[in-house]
Enzyme design. Structure first.
Site, PDB file in Angstrom:
ATOM      1  N   HIS A 160     -57.582 127.954 -58.045  1.00  0.00           N
ATOM      2  CA  HIS A 160     -58.270 126.751 -58.523  1.00  0.00           C
ATOM      3  C   HIS A 160     -57.782 126.319 -59.903  1.00  0.00           C
ATOM      4  O   HIS A 160     -58.167 125.256 -60.394  1.00  0.00           O
ATOM      5  CB  HIS A 160     -59.789 126.974 -58.589  1.00  0.00           C
ATOM      6  N   ASP A 285     -62.526 135.097 -47.926  1.00  0.00           N
ATOM      7  CA  ASP A 285     -63.889 134.556 -47.863  1.00  0.00           C
ATOM      8  C   ASP A 285     -64.070 133.680 -46.616  1.00  0.00           C
ATOM      9  O   ASP A 285     -65.073 132.997 -46.473  1.00  0.00           O
ATOM     10  CB  ASP A 285     -64.267 133.794 -49.133  1.00  0.00           C
TER      11      ASP A 285
END
Ligand SMILES: NCCCNCCCCCC(O)(O)C(F)(F)F
Ligand SMILES: [Zn+2]
Length: 343
Positions: A160, A285
Site C-alpha cells: 500500500h 488474507d
C-alpha cells in the site's frame, strides 16, 4: 528455498489502529511473522537467514527522498512535539485544499504523508521498516544470483506504500524496491503479481507509467472493500505504462473457483510479457477465516497457488504482505511456498 527474515521486526509492536469506530490493537502484529518463521522451519522449507544491511539507494529510485527522510524522522519529531505512544495521522489533504507539506507541524506532516490512519509509528517502527526492506533486497539478491526462488519474510508489509505515502500497515514498498533492484541488475522486464486480498494501490501507483515493470493485482473489488479508491479493471497504465497494469477486482465471497480463474488469466499475461524475474506480493488474507477480509480460500488452496506460479518457470521472489488469521497464517503462507517447490 531460502527465507530471509529479520528479528528486528519486533520493534514495530504495541501499535493501535482505528477500526471503524474504535481504537483497537493493530491486526498487523509481531506474532504473524514469528508464526510464519516457525512454519518454515517445521516443514523444512530451507534455511532461514538474516538480511544483509542495504543502503536506501534503490529505495530512493522508488520513493520520494523527502518521504524516506520523513519515515526515519517522524517518531523522534513526534516525541519532540511532546507526544507519546503511537504516532497516528488524523488529518489528510483532500480535494480543494493545498498539497504542500506543513513544515513545522508533525501532526500535519504525518497526515500529509499518509492516505489512511493505518500506518502508525512507534519507537522501533523505522528500524523494523528498514530491516523489512533489507530482507526484500537480500532475498532479491539470492534470486538474481541464480536461486530459482526465495522468500522475503517481510514485516511490516509494503504494497500500500506509494512513492510518497504510507498507509494500510505499509511504509517502504518492499516488492517495488525489489523490482527496481532486479531492473538495476540485468533484468529488462519484471512482473509483480499481487495476490493479497487488498489491492496493492501503492505498487500500482509507483509503476503506473512504466513499461519495464508489469503489475498484476487480484483483490477484493474496490467498490466494496479497502483501499476503495484504486484497483478497478479499467486502470491499465498510463503513457509508456499503458497496457502493463492489470487489475482483477473480485466480489466479496469469492472462493477458489472464481479466484483461480483470475489467477490463470493473470498468469497468461505474465507469460506473454515474459519477464526476467517474477515478484509475488504474497498476502494470505484471502483465507476464509481472515478476521478483516471476505474471500473464502481454504488452506488446501494455497499450495495450488504456488504450483500455478511455479508453472511459469520464472526466477521468483516471494515478498510477504498481509494475512491476519494468525493461527493459520503459517500453514497458508508456507503452503504457497511448498506448493511452488513441489511442482
Ligand atoms: N475495518 C477494516 C479496515 C481495514 N484496515 C486496513 C487494512 C490494511 C490491509 C493491509 C494489507 O493486508 O493489504 C497488507 F498487505 F498491506 F498488509
Ligand atoms: Zn491485505
Amino acid at each position: 528455498m531460502k527465507t530471509v527474515f529479520s528479528p528486528r521486526h519486533v520493534g514495530h509492536s504495541g501499535n493501535v489502529e482505528l477500526d471503524t469506530n474504535a481504537i483497537v490493537a493493530a491486526y498487523e502484529k509481531p506474532s504473524r511473522a514469528q508464526i510464519i518463521r516457525e512454519r518454515v522451519e517445521a516443514v523444512g522449507l530451507g534455511p532461514v537467514i538474516e538480511p544483509n544491511a542495504h543502503d536506501l539507494s534503490t529505495a530512493r529510485k522508488i520513493h520520494a527522498h523527502d518521504y524516506l527522510d520523513f519515515l526515519e524522522s517522524v517518531y523522534p519529531q513526534w516525541l519532540a512535539a511532546g507526544h507519546s505512544g503511537t504516532a497516528m495521522p488524523y488529518v489528510w489533504p483532500t480535494r480543494g485544499v493545498r498539497a504542500d507539506v506543513p513544515p513545522t507541524s508533525i501532526e500535519g506532516r504525518i497526515g500529509y504523508y499518509a492516505f489512511d490512519a493505518g500506518a502508525t509509528f512507534v519507537a522501533g517502527t523505522w528500524d523494523a521498516v528498514k530491516s523489512s526492506h533489507d530482507s526484500a533486497l537480500s532475498a532479491a539478491r539470492l534470486v538474481q544470483a541464480g536461486e530459482r526462488a526465495a522468500f522475503a519474510l517481510c514485516r511490516p508489509p509494503g504494497h500500500h506504500a506509494g512513492s510518497n505515502f504510507a498507509g494500510g500497515y505499509c511504509y517502504i514498498n518492499n516488492a517495488a524496491v525489489a523490482a527496481q533492484f532486479f531492473r538495476d541488475n540485468g533484468a529488462k522486464r519484471v512482473t509483480i503479481l499481487d495476490v493479497d486480498y487488498h489491492h496493492g494501490n501503492g505498487t500500482q501507483q509507483i509503476f503506473y507509467a512504466r513499461a519495464d515493470v508489469q503489475v498484476l493485482n487480484l483483490h477484493a473489488d474496490p467498490l466494496q472493500e479497502y483501499p476503495y479508491f484504486l484497483g478497478h479493471a479499467d486502470e491499465t497504465g498510463s503513457g509508456a505504462g499503458e497496457g502493463f497494469n492489470h487489475n482483477f477486482p473480485l466480489p466479496l465471497g469469492t472462493a477458489w473457483e472464481g479466484w483461480s480463474a483470475a489467477l490463470d488469466s493473470a498468469c497468461d499475461l505474465v507469460a506473454a510479457y515474459a519477464p526476467d524475474a517474477l515478484i509475488v506480493s504474497l498476502g494470505v488474507d484471502t483465507f476464509e477465516r481472515d478476521p478483516i477480509s471476505k474471500f473464502r480460500l481454504t488452506s488446501s488452496d494455497y499450495p495450488k497457488i504456488g504450483a500455478r506460479i511455479a508453472r511459469l518457470g520464472l526466477p521468483t521472489l516471494f515478498v510477504m504482505e498481509g494475512g491476519y488469521a494468525v493461527e493459520e497464517i503459517g500453514i497458508n503462507a508456507v503452503g504457497v511456498l511448498t506448493g511452488f517447490e513441489q511442482d
